[in-house]
Scaffold this motif. Structure first.
Motif, PDB file in Angstrom:
ATOM      1  N   VAL A 236       0.551  -1.239  -0.234  1.00 41.81           N
ATOM      2  CA  VAL A 236      -0.027  -0.059   0.151  1.00 41.81           C
ATOM      3  C   VAL A 236       0.834   1.121  -0.094  1.00 41.81           C
ATOM      4  CG1 VAL A 236      -2.082  -0.799   0.431  1.00 41.81           C
ATOM      5  CG2 VAL A 236      -0.315  -0.365   2.856  1.00 41.81           C
ATOM      6  N   SER A 237       1.946   1.101  -0.147  1.00 49.65           N
ATOM      7  CA  SER A 237       2.988   2.251  -0.600  1.00 49.65           C
ATOM      8  C   SER A 237       2.408   3.271  -1.282  1.00 49.65           C
ATOM      9  CB  SER A 237       4.483   2.173  -1.141  1.00 49.65           C
ATOM     10  OG  SER A 237       4.550   1.563  -2.835  1.00 49.65           O
ATOM     11  N   GLU A 238       2.129   3.084  -2.242  1.00 47.85           N
ATOM     12  CA  GLU A 238       1.385   4.834  -3.214  1.00 47.85           C
ATOM     13  C   GLU A 238      -0.055   5.187  -2.313  1.00 47.85           C
ATOM     14  OE1 GLU A 238      -1.202   0.639  -4.401  1.00 47.85           O
ATOM     15  OE2 GLU A 238       1.001   1.044  -3.896  1.00 47.85           O
ATOM     16  N   HIS A 239      -0.314   4.494  -1.035  1.00 49.58           N
ATOM     17  CA  HIS A 239      -1.279   5.331  -0.459  1.00 49.58           C
ATOM     18  C   HIS A 239      -0.588   6.649   1.397  1.00 49.58           C
ATOM     19  CE1 HIS A 239      -4.026   3.727  -3.079  1.00 49.58           C
ATOM     20  NE2 HIS A 239      -3.230   2.998  -2.688  1.00 49.58           N
ATOM     21  N   VAL A 240       0.887   6.201   0.893  1.00 47.27           N
ATOM     22  CA  VAL A 240       1.680   7.191   1.874  1.00 47.27           C
ATOM     23  C   VAL A 240       2.557   7.974   1.665  1.00 47.27           C
ATOM     24  CG1 VAL A 240       2.961   5.716   4.859  1.00 47.27           C
ATOM     25  CG2 VAL A 240       0.555   4.759   3.451  1.00 47.27           C
ATOM     26  N   ARG A 241       2.037   8.504   1.492  1.00 50.11           N
ATOM     27  CA  ARG A 241       3.409   9.936   0.412  1.00 50.11           C
ATOM     28  C   ARG A 241       3.943  10.478   2.021  1.00 50.11           C
ATOM     29  NH1 ARG A 241       1.807  11.147  -5.366  1.00 50.11           N
ATOM     30  NH2 ARG A 241       4.408  11.569  -5.362  1.00 50.11           N
ATOM     31  N   VAL A 242       5.386  10.762   1.615  1.00 51.26           N
ATOM     32  CA  VAL A 242       5.612  11.630   2.854  1.00 51.26           C
ATOM     33  C   VAL A 242       7.502  11.880   1.390  1.00 51.26           C
ATOM     34  CG1 VAL A 242       5.366  10.928   4.631  1.00 51.26           C
ATOM     35  CG2 VAL A 242       7.403  10.027   3.527  1.00 51.26           C
ATOM     36  N   ARG A 243       7.320  13.589   1.932  1.00 54.67           N
ATOM     37  CA  ARG A 243       8.237  14.060   1.939  1.00 54.67           C
ATOM     38  C   ARG A 243       9.781  14.443   2.691  1.00 54.67           C
ATOM     39  NH1 ARG A 243       7.925  19.473  -2.014  1.00 54.67           N
ATOM     40  NH2 ARG A 243      10.063  20.326  -1.813  1.00 54.67           N
ATOM     41  N   PRO A 244      10.720  13.690   2.783  1.00 53.19           N
ATOM     42  CA  PRO A 244      11.739  13.690   3.728  1.00 53.19           C
ATOM     43  C   PRO A 244      12.479  14.695   3.804  1.00 53.19           C
ATOM     44  CG  PRO A 244      11.412  11.693   3.174  1.00 53.19           C
ATOM     45  CD  PRO A 244      11.010  12.100   1.936  1.00 53.19           C
ATOM     46  N   GLY A 245      12.461  15.975   4.438  1.00 54.38           N
ATOM     47  CA  GLY A 245      13.470  16.724   4.842  1.00 54.38           C
ATOM     48  C   GLY A 245      14.754  16.081   5.493  1.00 54.38           C
ATOM     49  N   LYS A 246      16.159  16.273   5.248  1.00 56.30           N
ATOM     50  CA  LYS A 246      16.665  16.944   5.784  1.00 56.30           C
ATOM     51  C   LYS A 246      17.193  17.497   6.880  1.00 56.30           C
ATOM     52  CE  LYS A 246      20.961  16.402   4.317  1.00 56.30           C
ATOM     53  NZ  LYS A 246      22.482  16.030   3.314  1.00 56.30           N
ATOM     54  N   GLY A 247      17.132  17.127   7.769  1.00 56.93           N
ATOM     55  CA  GLY A 247      17.771  18.625   9.173  1.00 56.93           C
ATOM     56  C   GLY A 247      18.627  18.098   9.884  1.00 56.93           C
ATOM     57  N   VAL A 248      19.831  19.590   9.646  1.00 53.39           N
ATOM     58  CA  VAL A 248      21.315  19.084  10.239  1.00 53.39           C
ATOM     59  C   VAL A 248      21.525  19.838  11.906  1.00 53.39           C
ATOM     60  CG1 VAL A 248      23.901  19.025   9.986  1.00 53.39           C
ATOM     61  CG2 VAL A 248      22.153  18.148   8.677  1.00 53.39           C
ATOM     62  N   HIS A 249      21.770  19.429  12.766  1.00 49.31           N
ATOM     63  CA  HIS A 249      22.374  20.496  13.520  1.00 49.31           C
ATOM     64  C   HIS A 249      23.439  19.784  14.167  1.00 49.31           C
ATOM     65  CE1 HIS A 249      18.407  19.723  13.931  1.00 49.31           C
ATOM     66  NE2 HIS A 249      17.790  20.783  14.855  1.00 49.31           N
ATOM     67  N   LEU A 250      24.108  21.701  14.280  1.00 44.84           N
ATOM     68  CA  LEU A 250      25.445  21.150  14.871  1.00 44.84           C
ATOM     69  C   LEU A 250      25.692  21.776  16.325  1.00 44.84           C
ATOM     70  CD1 LEU A 250      27.474  23.890  12.424  1.00 44.84           C
ATOM     71  CD2 LEU A 250      26.659  21.687  12.016  1.00 44.84           C
ATOM     72  N   ILE A 251      26.915  20.468  17.200  1.00 42.78           N
ATOM     73  CA  ILE A 251      26.796  20.589  18.541  1.00 42.78           C
ATOM     74  C   ILE A 251      28.558  21.460  19.031  1.00 42.78           C
ATOM     75  CG2 ILE A 251      26.297  19.304  20.653  1.00 42.78           C
ATOM     76  CD1 ILE A 251      25.572  17.110  19.312  1.00 42.78           C
ATOM     77  N   LEU A 252      28.181  22.489  19.636  1.00 41.81           N
ATOM     78  CA  LEU A 252      28.903  23.185  19.750  1.00 41.81           C
ATOM     79  C   LEU A 252      29.435  22.647  21.522  1.00 41.81           C
ATOM     80  CD1 LEU A 252      28.157  26.969  19.190  1.00 41.81           C
ATOM     81  CD2 LEU A 252      29.118  24.785  17.697  1.00 41.81           C
ATOM     82  N   ASP A 253      30.802  22.860  21.528  1.00 41.20           N
ATOM     83  CA  ASP A 253      31.083  22.651  22.790  1.00 41.20           C
ATOM     84  C   ASP A 253      31.487  23.342  24.172  1.00 41.20           C
ATOM     85  OD1 ASP A 253      32.724  24.552  22.191  1.00 41.20           O
ATOM     86  OD2 ASP A 253      34.994  23.691  22.974  1.00 41.20           O
ATOM     87  N   ARG A 254      30.421  24.405  24.002  1.00 40.22           N
ATOM     88  CA  ARG A 254      30.462  25.174  25.049  1.00 40.22           C
ATOM     89  C   ARG A 254      28.864  26.004  25.032  1.00 40.22           C
ATOM     90  NH1 ARG A 254      35.517  28.705  23.934  1.00 40.22           N
ATOM     91  NH2 ARG A 254      36.019  26.763  23.201  1.00 40.22           N
ATOM     92  N   PRO A 255      28.454  26.202  25.424  1.00 35.33           N
ATOM     93  CA  PRO A 255      26.937  27.028  25.642  1.00 35.33           C
ATOM     94  C   PRO A 255      26.689  29.246  25.401  1.00 35.33           C
ATOM     95  CG  PRO A 255      27.395  26.239  27.930  1.00 35.33           C
ATOM     96  CD  PRO A 255      28.089  25.976  27.593  1.00 35.33           C
ATOM     97  N   ILE A 256      27.180  29.192  24.442  1.00 38.34           N
ATOM     98  CA  ILE A 256      28.175  30.200  23.781  1.00 38.34           C
ATOM     99  C   ILE A 256      27.369  31.460  24.203  1.00 38.34           C
ATOM    100  CG2 ILE A 256      29.898  29.036  22.511  1.00 38.34           C
ATOM    101  CD1 ILE A 256      28.555  30.627  20.269  1.00 38.34           C
ATOM    102  N   THR A 257      25.656  31.614  24.167  1.00 43.27           N
ATOM    103  CA  THR A 257      24.755  32.224  25.046  1.00 43.27           C
ATOM    104  C   THR A 257      23.366  31.369  25.932  1.00 43.27           C
ATOM    105  OG1 THR A 257      22.880  33.497  23.786  1.00 43.27           O
ATOM    106  CG2 THR A 257      23.788  31.501  23.081  1.00 43.27           C
ATOM    107  N   ASP A 258      23.936  32.296  26.363  1.00 44.38           N
ATOM    108  CA  ASP A 258      22.104  32.022  26.930  1.00 44.38           C
ATOM    109  C   ASP A 258      21.008  32.268  27.163  1.00 44.38           C
ATOM    110  OD1 ASP A 258      24.534  31.421  29.528  1.00 44.38           O
ATOM    111  OD2 ASP A 258      23.922  33.393  30.449  1.00 44.38           O
ATOM    112  N   ILE A 259      20.918  32.568  25.427  1.00 45.02           N
ATOM    113  CA  ILE A 259      19.779  33.112  25.306  1.00 45.02           C
ATOM    114  C   ILE A 259      19.448  32.211  23.856  1.00 45.02           C
ATOM    115  CG2 ILE A 259      19.566  35.345  24.213  1.00 45.02           C
ATOM    116  CD1 ILE A 259      17.210  35.613  25.357  1.00 45.02           C
ATOM    117  N   GLY A 260      18.198  32.220  23.041  1.00 50.83           N
ATOM    118  CA  GLY A 260      18.170  31.386  21.493  1.00 50.83           C
ATOM    119  C   GLY A 260      18.662  33.233  20.732  1.00 50.83           C
TER     120      GLY A 260
END
Length: 552
Positions: A236-260
């Protein structure tokens, strides 16, 4: 192997495929309603997008003008999640700086102000604070190091963060404690459809090779970006359609900011940097992907795209070292012709009865912030078909550890630990942190990974009580080796402790430690630079000490 499951007494009422936040959330909902549930996960809990997301239980302001229903549902669910998992969630305010001079900058600033005034109407649903307008001097006081030239002002808005892997584990464990049977590293080879009805699945353990055959009254496909692949095993794959979107995140070695801090990338897309425990997180890309979903690549171009965008507003980001990247595929609903970041974050329950597979359902789309509501909608549809009319209680029943507050200082004094160590343990386990500590002796309270820190008793708990079967599983549950050391200081010690619980031989202990080190090294490779060279040399030396059998 026989596949005549239609005439067997069902092993369960509902068999769920997929251990991400949608699968574990649904397993919990149905189990709390009294249904017999089996949950199968091909890799590990939170292996995909759920454990590699921005970790925001936010209101989705980006969807406010195009999909306001997504914003509202996210805010409502954020309020519920704060109620059921108060230990796991943390406030993350953001600032949106505006640069420029004259009428153009003023119009842009006023537009942001008006936009977040509209968003403020949803803030009470998630206990968020209303937005504020800040002058340049107020902005620089709030975020030291922000680029000051041409700064016109800024607007703040309020959000909440959560560790997606712990959210999945908590939902899965609560489901298990209400009768669910959980199998990780178990791949579904086929959804069995007999006489127009889904009757179960055949599956295989990917670690020991054991074959399984489970019968069920209903089967639910909750495999996110893998959903069409899973659906294909039932035709039934034709009835299950998604569009995968690659989400990349980077992790830094310190919290260089206290606010987003929000920023614009070179192509005008919005990106951000946010404090993330003892680190900082930069995100996120949103690009169509056709790669292997089990092994999504991250390129140096994607790393540069994110760093250069943040550098435009926070130049000192270059002072930090990138210690890892995360990548996941969002299971966005399929649409042709739209840019990736314009795709809907709505969700949908597909009933395959009309496609010749009664009793088979697919959950597609959705997002971390509204997972509980998605699970409730699916359970409200599936449970009555099985004769169960019990109400949903996942909005009020606490997740494991969320039943009562914990006095961190008292716990630290009682077990002679630093407040920092206890605080991190409580963030992951809530009130159950006391049980974890009480069940351990002085050796169990030894710090295995100093960055987080991770205690020996927590590593043991993950192996014994949280269905971790590999050291990488343990790392997802505890943050072992996820800090600046990259596992050099803790991988082998963690493997020894986990191996005592899981019965590993000395050779397997070394192999598990080596695999964790290799995984962390692969995570850093796209971001390698001069600041990384020393760390990589240390990792290679650590791998060599584990013996030739552990080397790549």
């Amino acid at each position: 192997m026989t596949t005549d499951l239609a005439h067997r007494r069902p092993d369960c009422d509902v068999l769920i495929i997929g251990g991400g936040v949608n699968g574990t959330g649904l397993a919990r909902d149905l189990s709390l309603r009294g249904l017999r549930v089996i949950l199968l996960e091909r890799n590990d809990l939170a292996f995909g997008a759920s454990g590699n997301s921005s970790g925001m239980i936010h209101g989705g302001p980006r969807y406010l003008t195009t999909h306001p229903s997504v914003t509202r549902s996210s805010c409502v669910d954020s309020g519920y999640i704060q109620t059921i998992a108060p230990h796991m969630i943390f406030r993350t305010p953001f600032v949106m700086p505006v640069y420029g001079h004259g009428p153009v900058a003023r119009v842009r600033f006023d537009a942001f102000d008006a936009f977040f005034s509209l968003y403020d109407e949803y803030q009470p649903l998630k206990r968020g604070k209303p937005h504020t307008r800040l002058t340049p001097s107020e902005t620089l006081t709030l975020v030291p190091g922000l680029r000051s030239d041409d700064l016109y002002g800024s607007v703040t808005f309020d959000e909440w963060g959560i560790y997606g892997n712990r959210l999945c584990v908590a939902n899965a464990i609560d489901a298990v404690e209400h009768g669910c049977r959980l199998y990780v590293h178990t791949s579904v080879e086929r959804i069995v459809v007999e006489e127009g009805r889904a009757t179960g699945v055949t599956a295989r353990d990917r670690i020991d090779g054991r074959a399984y055959e489970f019968s069920a009254r209903a089967v639910v496909n909750c495999t996110g970006a893998w959903s069409p692949i899973t659906a294909a095993t039932a035709g039934v794959s034709e009835h299950v359609r998604v569009r995968p979107g690659k989400g990349v995140h980077l992790i830094l070695d310190r919290p260089i900011t206290d606010i987003g801090v929000m920023a614009d990338a070179v192509d005008g897309r919005q990106i951000f940097i946010e404090p993330w425990g003892n680190t900082a997180l930069i995100g996120t890309t949103d690009d169509d992907t056709y790669a292997d979903l089990d092994d999504l690549p991250v390129t140096t171009d994607e790393v540069r795209y994110l760093v250069e965008g943040i550098e435009q507003v926070l130049p000192r980001v270059r002072d930090a070292r990138i210690i890892g990247v995360t990548v996941g595929a969002r299971p966005s609903l399929y649409a042709w012709g739209k840019m990736e970041d314009a795709l809907s974050r709505e969700h949908e329950v597909v009933d395959h009865a009309a496609h010749g597979a009664q009793g088979l359902f697919s959950l597609i789309g959705g997002k971390l912030a509204s997972y509980r509501m998605f699970a409730q909608e699916a359970a409200d549809l599936i449970a009555p078909k099985l004769g169960n009319h019990a109400p949903c209680t996942t909005h009020s029943a606490p997740l494991p550890g969320g039943d009562r507050p914990v006095d961190i200082d008292l716990l630290a004094a009682r077990f002679e630990l630093s407040r920092f160590a206890v605080e991190r343990l409580v963030t992951r386990h809530g009130s159950r942190a006391e049980t974890i500590l009480a069940d351990s002796g002085r050796r169990g309270r030894m710090v295995v990974c100093s960055h987080e820190p991770v205690l020996a008793c927590e590593v043991r708990w993950a192996a014994k009580h949280e269905y971790a079967r590999t050291l990488l599983d343990v790392a997802r549950r505890t943050n072992l080796a996820m800090g600046a050391c990259g596992g050099n200081d803790c991988a082998l010690a963690g493997a020894v402790i986990a191996g005592e619980e899981l019965g590993w031989s000395p050779g397997e202990v070394r192999a598990q430690a080596a695999e964790l080190l290799r995984s962390r090294q692969r995570s850093r490779l796209p971001a390698i630079g001069d600041k990384q060279a020393r760390a990589e040399a240390m990792t290679m030396a650590a791998l060599r000490t584990l013996g030739r059998a552990a080397l790549p």
